[in-house]
Design a protein around this motif. Structure first.
Motif, PDB file in Angstrom:
ATOM      1  N   VAL A   1       0.838  -1.201   0.000  1.00 37.47           N
ATOM      2  CA  VAL A   1       0.000   0.000   0.000  1.00 37.47           C
ATOM      3  C   VAL A   1       0.876   1.255   0.000  1.00 37.47           C
ATOM      4  CG1 VAL A   1      -1.687   1.337   1.304  1.00 37.47           C
ATOM      5  CG2 VAL A   1      -1.960  -1.142   1.087  1.00 37.47           C
TER       6      VAL A   1
ATOM      7  N   ALA B   1      -2.967   5.741  -6.018  1.00 34.55           N
ATOM      8  CA  ALA B   1      -3.037   5.280  -4.635  1.00 34.55           C
ATOM      9  C   ALA B   1      -4.478   4.955  -4.243  1.00 34.55           C
ATOM     10  CB  ALA B   1      -2.454   6.331  -3.694  1.00 34.55           C
TER      11      ALA B   1
ATOM     12  N   LEU C   1      -5.812   1.339  -2.969  1.00 32.89           N
ATOM     13  CA  LEU C   1      -6.446   1.172  -1.664  1.00 32.89           C
ATOM     14  C   LEU C   1      -7.879   0.660  -1.805  1.00 32.89           C
ATOM     15  CD1 LEU C   1      -6.074   1.529   1.373  1.00 32.89           C
ATOM     16  CD2 LEU C   1      -6.907   3.873   1.134  1.00 32.89           C
TER      17      LEU C   1
ATOM     18  N   LEU D   1      -9.047  -3.261  -1.224  1.00 33.10           N
ATOM     19  CA  LEU D   1     -10.008  -3.556  -0.163  1.00 33.10           C
ATOM     20  C   LEU D   1     -11.191  -4.350  -0.710  1.00 33.10           C
ATOM     21  CD1 LEU D   1     -10.831  -3.182   2.778  1.00 33.10           C
ATOM     22  CD2 LEU D   1     -11.908  -1.010   2.131  1.00 33.10           C
TER      23      LEU D   1
END
Length: 465
Positions: free
Chosen positions: A211, A227, A231, A235
């Protein structure tokens, strides 16, 4: 890196023949280095990593540069009179793709071997070590990266100080999860608190590291969406695979097996799903190895995973995975160590890597309840950075985040910390009064059975978890 001058693009036949020759040399070198390092108590996976560096500019390129440049060409000149027409040699691309396929298949096998039921009993120790194993290395590595950021020997001038700090901190925090699995197996630690906690810590630490790497890459590209995609997309993937994916994987396991074993259609379907998972996680920025590992975790243990391991593991470990180490070795330029400043940075990096990761994980595991001997063993094993560190470094070099000099420093740190992991573990076990069983020739032969790396005897029948 050495460059091979070509005027015409190599044909498919030429590339195939060259790859076969490369692979034969790689396998012979890995086997030879393994015979030597085995006498020093090192596992074969470390020998594979060392062999990859020896086939690059480090040794073969130093002793026989013409041979090394021909055997492992890295640059193709489309126009002999125009230096600006260089492209990556197709042979190098073939090596890269073979190595990436090896990584995906190997992480899938490691995921199938991961014992979540054993982890549950040591969850507190795992979390304690994981937190310490992330915070301390990132903090100390960030300070070091911040100091080095202004030095263009290590970072390009376009890289901001905070980006350099985050990258070095990430490099210090990472643990070679698949390599650690093999080391744990070869030292008969499967299912033990030490082995289970170490693997759990590595899984958590590497997830955080990926990450953070996505944040650095996105900032370097000037695009925050990179980013956010990593993320958010990561998830979503974790939630889907570990919930709905478990249910569907259980159905797949029942359908794929018959009285005679694994059906061909079952193997093909599983491989299709695996490759789609790897492609998705690669596309969103958390990289293919993470997707492959989590898909392996979601599959229920039993006859299905046993059959998959039998089909996939030997060819992956012995044939495909070594190509990744060779690809990484080609980017390493140990000649930069003749610069006293670079050599000093190497010494500092190695010390910071050992102390920040090993000591922090030891204290974290001890605080969480493990006895000192087991806690120190976890700290020793967590310093094995090998495979995943090289993946991170290759991404950093490809994205222009680090220079070849810093790549070489961090790659050499990777070799040193990984070489030290097993001997340090045995030393701690002897001092704590519970010496670990030695690695026998039979263990080395059986090392491809990664399923033993993370658990006690394998289940005889499929039982969805």
């Amino acid at each position: 890196m050495p460059a091979t001058a070509e005027v015409m693009m190599p044909s498919n036949l030429a590339l195939s023949l060259h790859f076969f020759l490369q692979l034969a040399v790689v396998l012979f070198t890995c086997w030879s280095v393994g015979l030597l390092l085995r006498r020093l108590g090192q596992p074969q996976v470390v020998a594979d990593m060392v062999a990859g560096f020896l086939l690059g500019p480090t040794l073969l390129g130093l002793l026989l540069p013409a041979l090394q440049g021909w055997l492992f060409p890295t640059t193709l000149h489309l126009d002999a009179g125009d230096a600006g027409s260089r492209i990556a040699h197709p042979s190098l691309i073939v090596l890269y793709v073979a190595g990436q396929l090896g990584l995906v298949l190997y992480m899938f096998v490691v995921g199938m071997s991961f014992r979540t039921d054993v982890l549950t009993g040591h969850l507190r120790s795992a979390l304690g070590s994981s937190v310490a194993g992330v915070i301390a290395p990132i903090a100390t590595g960030a300070v070091l990266g911040w100091v080095l950021a202004s030095n263009q020997t290590f970072f390009d001038e376009k890289v901001a100080a905070w980006q350099a700090a985050l990258f070095v901190g990430t490099a210090m925090a990472i643990t070679a999860f698949p390599m650690l699995a093999r080391i744990i197996h070869e030292n008969n630690l499967g299912g033990s608190p030490t082995g289970t906690v170490a693997l759990a810590c590595a899984a958590v630490d590497d997830t955080v590291a990926w990450v953070l790497l996505a944040v650095v890459v996105s900032s370097a590209q000037g695009d925050a969406s990179v980013a956010l995609l990593a993320l958010g997309g990561g998830l979503v993937y974790v939630l889907v695979v570990l919930t709905l994916g478990r249910t569907l994987s259980a159905r797949l396991a029942r359908w794929a097996m018959d009285d005679d074993g694994l059906r061909p259609a079952g193997l093909i379907t599983t491989m299709i799903i695996l490759l789609l998972c790897a492609a998705y996680t690669e596309a969103v920025g958390i990289y293919a190895v993470v997707g492959a590992f989590l898909f392996g975790v979601a599959i229920p243990r039993g006859r299905f995973t046993e059959a998959l391991r039998t089909c996939i593991e030997p060819v992956t470990v012995r044939l495909l995975l070594p190509t990744f180490f060779v690809y990484s070795g080609l980017a390493t330029q140990f000649s930069v160590l003749t610069d006293p400043g670079v050599l000093l940075v190497l010494v500092i990096v190695v010390l910071v890597a050992f102390l920040s990761k090993g000591v922090a994980c030891t204290i974290g595991a001890r605080t969480a309840g493990l006895p000192w001997g087991s806690a120190a063993s976890v700290g020793a094993l967590m310093n094995a950075r090998g495979l995943m560190e090289l993946v991170l470094l290759n991404i950093g070099l490809e994205k222009g985040l680090v220079t070849p000099a810093l790549y070489t420093v961090l790659a050499l740190m990777t070799v040193i910390t990984t070489l030290a992991a097993t001997p340090l573990y045995h030393f701690i076990q002897r001092r704590s009064g519970s010496p670990a069983p030695p690695v026998s020739a039979g263990d080395v032969v059986a090392e491809t059975e990664v399923g033993h790396a993370t658990g006690t005897p394998r289940e005889p029948s499929a039982q969805p978890r």
